[in-house]
Design an enzyme around this catalytic site. Structure first.
Site, PDB file in Angstrom:
ATOM      1  N   GLY A 172       0.826  -1.206   0.000  1.00 48.88           N
ATOM      2  CA  GLY A 172       0.000   0.000   0.000  1.00 48.88           C
ATOM      3  C   GLY A 172       0.861   1.257   0.000  1.00 48.88           C
ATOM      4  N   TYR A 173       1.370   1.622  -1.162  1.00 49.73           N
ATOM      5  CA  TYR A 173       2.197   2.824  -1.291  1.00 49.73           C
ATOM      6  C   TYR A 173       1.469   3.884  -2.123  1.00 49.73           C
ATOM      7  CZ  TYR A 173       6.631   1.204   0.750  1.00 49.73           C
ATOM      8  OH  TYR A 173       7.626   0.805   1.610  1.00 49.73           O
ATOM      9  N   SER A 174       1.286   3.607  -3.430  1.00 53.51           N
ATOM     10  CA  SER A 174       0.768   4.626  -4.344  1.00 53.51           C
ATOM     11  C   SER A 174      -0.670   5.000  -4.010  1.00 53.51           C
ATOM     12  CB  SER A 174       0.828   4.117  -5.786  1.00 53.51           C
ATOM     13  OG  SER A 174       2.163   3.958  -6.202  1.00 53.51           O
TER      14      SER A 174
ATOM     15  N   GLU B 233      12.943  -3.719  -4.010  1.00 59.62           N
ATOM     16  CA  GLU B 233      11.974  -3.863  -5.088  1.00 59.62           C
ATOM     17  C   GLU B 233      12.628  -3.617  -6.441  1.00 59.62           C
ATOM     18  OE1 GLU B 233       7.648  -2.037  -6.557  1.00 59.62           O
ATOM     19  OE2 GLU B 233       8.752  -1.050  -4.954  1.00 59.62           O
TER      20      GLU B 233
ATOM     21  N   SER C 166       9.002   5.500 -11.564  1.00 59.24           N
ATOM     22  CA  SER C 166       8.987   5.706 -13.009  1.00 59.24           C
ATOM     23  C   SER C 166      10.396   5.941 -13.552  1.00 59.24           C
ATOM     24  CB  SER C 166       8.099   6.902 -13.367  1.00 59.24           C
ATOM     25  OG  SER C 166       8.702   8.107 -12.935  1.00 59.24           O
TER      26      SER C 166
ATOM     27  N   GLU D  93      11.464   8.297 -15.336  1.00 62.15           N
ATOM     28  CA  GLU D  93      11.883   9.683 -15.175  1.00 62.15           C
ATOM     29  C   GLU D  93      12.484   9.920 -13.789  1.00 62.15           C
ATOM     30  OE1 GLU D  93       9.154   9.311 -18.464  1.00 62.15           O
ATOM     31  OE2 GLU D  93       8.992   8.683 -16.368  1.00 62.15           O
TER      32      GLU D  93
END
Length: 397
Positions: free
Chosen positions: A129-131, A248, A382, A384
């Site tokens: 449960g991060y994003s 991760e 991401s 970027e």
């Protein structure tokens, strides 16, 4: 770096090879990779992970006192290489690779004693449960709130998480939650372990273009979480989260899986006829295939250097961002080449007439992997963001 294996390492390689030959029967492989894998993934993975755990190889990277193996860097490399060759998956990462290192590094003795054996034995299935809808790559902007109740013994959690893989099958979720708004946004975050059966937890599926249900939204409405389920100190969750993200990103590189996929791609291209000759002999295709293979070899040696550093007790730093960046680029390049081998049949949509009926039996798989693979340059941080990390910490920009 001497890449030749010693006699002892060759013996270990033979042992690992025989182990996977013994445990990967057709029934289990079908559950993991076959047509019914989507519906039976949890059952298949738990069965597979039980076999790993019986051998003591469920979590070889953990400290020995918690169930890991005292392997050399080379042994870790051999194990993953042999696993990848036969299509044996890595264990589902959320428990064994992500939350477990946080628990054994920062958790209480009681948390270690309770959760670590259950993770090893696959008794608990975890999700991350991060994003959140407004906090993806800028994770520190998360708004899911946890406040102490009047008794001081429970947090009350309200908010939501998104892109939560396999939440529909999870028993527990590890969450970053905001417990303080008074200082820097990174300083007000805590790390909670939440039972998914708690009243007030709701899971809603996110339907994705690959047709495989793996993503979800998770909603928390006045969910009570015991204070003893907090990892470490209140407000220190950002520190713990950063160490988890390193683990991760290392696993996202998927070197062993890409090596196997590349070999499968080569066999598919060898069987495909293009203009009277094998597609594998087409100069343009051959060049593209060679470029991917060279990149993969470079990634493999970079991973070896990171493992060697970790074996000396060093924590991976910006190298994890480099591995994640190059690993996902290679995965996507292989997926694009597989689509090219399938040709027009890769464009066939699911329906009464599917790709297997119209042409290549791998075309539908190629399409789904291609669609799903577009997300690999987003999840886990991401591209970027990883480029910014590399520019700052490697190039000093």
């Amino acid at each position: 770096m001497d890449t030749r294996f010693t006699e002892e390492e060759l013996g270990f390689q033979a042992e690992v090879r025989q182990f996977f030959a013994d445990i990967l029967d057709e029934e289990l492989l079908s559950k993991l990779h076959g047509a019914e894998a989507s519906a039976n993934l949890k059952d298949g993975m738990i069965e597979y992970q039980h076999r790993l755990n019986e051998r003591g190889w469920m979590a070889p990277g953990w400290p020995v006192e918690y169930g890991g193996q005292d392997w050399s860097m080379t042994q870790h490399f051999i194990f993953n290489a042999e696993r990848g060759k036969v299509g044996a998956p890595a264990p589902i990462p959320f428990g064994v690779t992500m939350v477990a290192p946080v628990i054994y590094s920062y958790g209480s003795d009681e948390q270690k004693a309770h959760f670590l054996p259950r993770i090893l034995n696959s008794d608990d299935w975890w999700c991350q449960g991060y994003s959140e809808p407004g906090a993806g790559s800028d994770l520190a902007s998360l708004a899911c709130k946890a406040e102490l109740d009047s008794s001081g013994s429970n947090y009350v959690v309200n908010g939501s998480k998104i892109w939560t893989s396999f939440a529909q099958a999870a028993d527990w979720i590890f969450c970053l939650v905001r417990t303080d708004n008074s200082g820097r946004k990174q300083e007000g975050i805590s790390f909670l372990l939440i039972d998914m059966k708690s009243p007030g937890v709701t899971v809603r599926p996110i339907n994705t273009i690959d047709g495989f249900h793996h993503l979800n939204e998770v909603f928390f409405e006045d969910v009570k979480v015991p204070v003893e389920n907090r990892i470490g100190e209140e407000g220190k969750g950002w520190t713990y989260a950063k160490s988890l993200l390193v683990h991760e990103r290392l696993s996202i590189a998927e070197v062993a899986e890409s090596k196997r996929n590349l070999e499968q791609l080569r066999e598919l291209a060898r069987a495909e006829v293009n203009g009277g000759t094998s597609l594998l002999q087409d100069p343009a295709f051959e060049r593209r295939l060679a470029e991917v293979e060279i990149d993969l070899m470079a990634l493999e040696f970079t991973e070896l250097r990171v493992l060697a550093s970790a074996a000396e007790g060093n924590m991976p730093g910006p190298e994890s961002s480099l591995l994640k960046l190059q690993g996902t680029d290679i995965q996507q390049a292989i997926q694009e080449l597989r689509m090219d081998v399938a040709g027009y049949y890769s464009q066939t949509l699911q329906g009464e007439l599917n790709a297997a009926q119209l042409g290549h039996d791998f075309a539908d798989f190629a399409q789904k992997q291609y669609f799903r693979g577009r997300a690999s340059s987003i999840y886990g941080g991401s591209d970027e963001v990883q480029k910014n990390v590399t520019a700052k910490h490697v190039l000093g920009l």
